[in-house]
Design an enzyme around this catalytic site. Structure first.
Site, short mmCIF file in Angstrom:
data_model
loop_
_atom_site.label_atom_id
_atom_site.label_comp_id
_atom_site.label_asym_id
_atom_site.label_seq_id
_atom_site.Cartn_x
_atom_site.Cartn_y
_atom_site.Cartn_z
N ASN A 210 -2.24 6.41 -35.42
CA ASN A 210 -2.05 6.35 -36.87
C ASN A 210 -1.89 7.76 -37.43
O ASN A 210 -1.96 8.74 -36.69
CB ASN A 210 -3.19 5.59 -37.55
CG ASN A 210 -4.54 6.22 -37.26
OD1 ASN A 210 -4.75 7.39 -37.56
ND2 ASN A 210 -5.45 5.46 -36.66
N ASP A 280 -7.43 -0.10 -34.87
CA ASP A 280 -8.11 -1.40 -34.92
C ASP A 280 -7.67 -2.31 -33.77
O ASP A 280 -8.31 -3.31 -33.48
CB ASP A 280 -7.78 -2.10 -36.24
CG ASP A 280 -8.23 -1.28 -37.42
OD1 ASP A 280 -9.40 -0.88 -37.43
OD2 ASP A 280 -7.40 -0.99 -38.32
N PHE A 323 -15.50 4.84 -44.74
CA PHE A 323 -14.31 4.97 -45.59
C PHE A 323 -13.52 3.67 -45.55
O PHE A 323 -13.54 2.96 -44.54
CB PHE A 323 -13.42 6.12 -45.10
CG PHE A 323 -13.88 7.46 -45.59
CD1 PHE A 323 -15.03 8.03 -45.10
CD2 PHE A 323 -13.17 8.14 -46.58
CE1 PHE A 323 -15.48 9.26 -45.56
CE2 PHE A 323 -13.60 9.36 -47.04
CZ PHE A 323 -14.76 9.93 -46.54
N LYS A 337 -17.00 -4.67 -47.79
CA LYS A 337 -17.19 -3.82 -46.60
C LYS A 337 -18.62 -3.28 -46.55
O LYS A 337 -19.24 -3.21 -45.49
CB LYS A 337 -16.17 -2.67 -46.62
CG LYS A 337 -16.04 -1.95 -45.31
CD LYS A 337 -14.78 -1.11 -45.22
CE LYS A 337 -14.63 -0.52 -43.83
NZ LYS A 337 -13.43 0.27 -43.65
#
Ligand SMILES: Cc1cc2nc3c(=O)[nH]c(=O)nc-3n(C[C@H](O)[C@H](O)[C@H](O)COP(=O)(O)O)c2cc1C
Length: 395
Positions: A210, A280, A323, A337
């Site tokens: 990423n 992920d 984050f 979250k």
């Protein structure tokens, strides 16, 4: 010490100890500070401006009315830019000027315009130091908040023995650093920070990754260290420069590696900040040989470890900051979250906004905790790092 981003104005006045200031300038510069040297005309009789220019890698200013000046009102620009101003050596004459508001050369004018902390390192003959005039000037300056690097005793350049020697460059430097980093609220604490992205191999040459640069993690590591913390930096793939030797650094490649490093070290931390962007997903199988490019390719992915959730389950009293890069429903997703990861703070940012997210030097964040959501304006990642560290210790 990493002094990157800090500007130190070093004023040199006409005393024999000016030669020692070369060591100070050189050391501050080596540690990454921008050093701007300004000299009185008399100081140039002792050390040449060229010496300070070379050591500071910066222009040295002596004259107020320099026809080659770079800015329109240079003394004001320099005064605004400086994070700390140190005068070493400071003559009796210069202390008298400062105490009485005399601004008749470049350096005295600049120091008078400074709003940053000012540190004087006096150096003079013992009788000058003990004179009623100098004592009165010193006490006026102290009352106004000017700091002093105390003089030492010994043999003086004039042949006398007594008090009046300039403080050693390393002592002056220590005081400069204390003034640059006054906030030491993380002394005795350990902060584990994850930074950068992980990469997951597809075959021996290809991977999925990423765009994480590691800038937010690096800003957090710097801020925590500046505030006195020991930092364990679990570092994935980063493009940002990480200073060597400042942190306990553990380099990792995949999300599994990052998970292992965090789980093996979280117990030593008081605060855990997950600023990394772990992949992920990873390919279910990694091809042993390079996949031929002659046919279309389809790769099956599986979920990787959820590091935040795993830490959240075992963290005990440790503070966990995670984050959340979001594109929709920022606050709601962040609150979810917070609960799901058993985190104490979620730093959410809408990565579609300009000036937020990967690769930028700024961020626009909303800090979500049990006490609600705090929307912050656009700010530098280092400013945000300090706010996150404040909130993590209940400030
Ligand atoms: C060899 C020599 C050494 C000097 N050392 C000092 C000193 O250590 N401290 C001091 O206050 N003045 C010292 N002086 C006197 C200053 O240079 C003098 O007061 C001068 O006007 C200071 O100018 P400035 O404050 O603009 O730099 C020294 C003078 C000479 C010639």
């Amino acid at each position: 010490m990493d002094l990157t981003g800090k500007c130190v104005l070093v004023g040199v006045t006409g005393g024999i100890a000016a030669y020692k200031t070369c060591t100070l300038v050189s050391s501050l510069r080596k540690q990454g500070a921008e050093v701007c040297v300004a000299m009185t005309k008399n100081a140039t009789e002792f050390v040449s401006p060229l010496t300070f220019e070379t050591l500071s890698a910066n222009k040295v200013t002596v004259e107020t009315f320099d026809p080659k000046r770079e800015w329109e009102v240079e003394h004001i620009a320099l005064a605004k830019k400086a994070d700390v101003c140190v005068i070493a050596p400071c003559t009796a004459d210069f202390a008298a000027k400062l105490a009485n508001g005399i601004a008749d050369d470049f350096l005295s004018t600049t120091v008078m315009a400074c709003t940053c902390p000012v540190l004087l390192a006096p150096a003079m003959n013992t009788n000058m130091l003990n004179s009623a005039a100098y004592r009165a000037n010193e006490s006026v300056l102290r009352e106004r908040g000017v700091r002093f690097a105390e003089t030492g005793s010994g043999r003086l350049a004039c042949g006398d023995t007594g008090n009046g020697r300039m403080a050693e460059p390393e002592d002056i430097e220590g005081q400069v650093i204390d003034l640059l980093f006054p906030n030491k609220d993380y002394v005795g604490k350990t902060v584990l920070i994850t930074a950068g992205g992980t990469i997951e191999p597809i075959d021996p040459v290809r991977f999925i990754g990423n765009r994480s640069s590691g800038k937010m993690g690096a800003a957090l590591a710097k801020a925590a260290t500046d505030r006195g913390a020991k930092v364990i930096l679990v570092c994935g793939n980063v493009t940002v420069n990480i200073p060597e030797g400042r942190y306990e650094r553990i380099d990792v490649t995949t999300t599994r590696d990052m998970y292992d490093a965090v789980m093996a070290n979280y117990e030593r931390a008081d605060v855990i900040v997950k600023a990394a962007a772990p992949c992920d997903f990873r390919p279910v199988a990694v091809a042993e040989n390079k996949i031929k490019s002659d046919k279309p390719l389809s790769v099956k992915f599986e979920k990787t470890e959820d590091i935040a959730e795993a830490v959240g389950l075992v963290k005990g009293d440790r503070k966990l900051v995670v984050f959340a890069a979001e594109t929709t429903n920022l606050e709601r997703n962040a609150a979810e979250k917070l609960a799901k990861k058993h985190a104490d703070i979620v730093v959410a940012n809408d990565v579609t906004q300009e000036g937020a997210g990967f690769g930028t030097d700024t961020n626009i964040a909303t800090i979500v905790s049990e006490s609600g959501a705090e929307s912050l304006p656009k700010m530098s990642k280092s400013q945000l790092a300090d706010i996150i560290l404040d909130r993590a210790i209940g400030k």
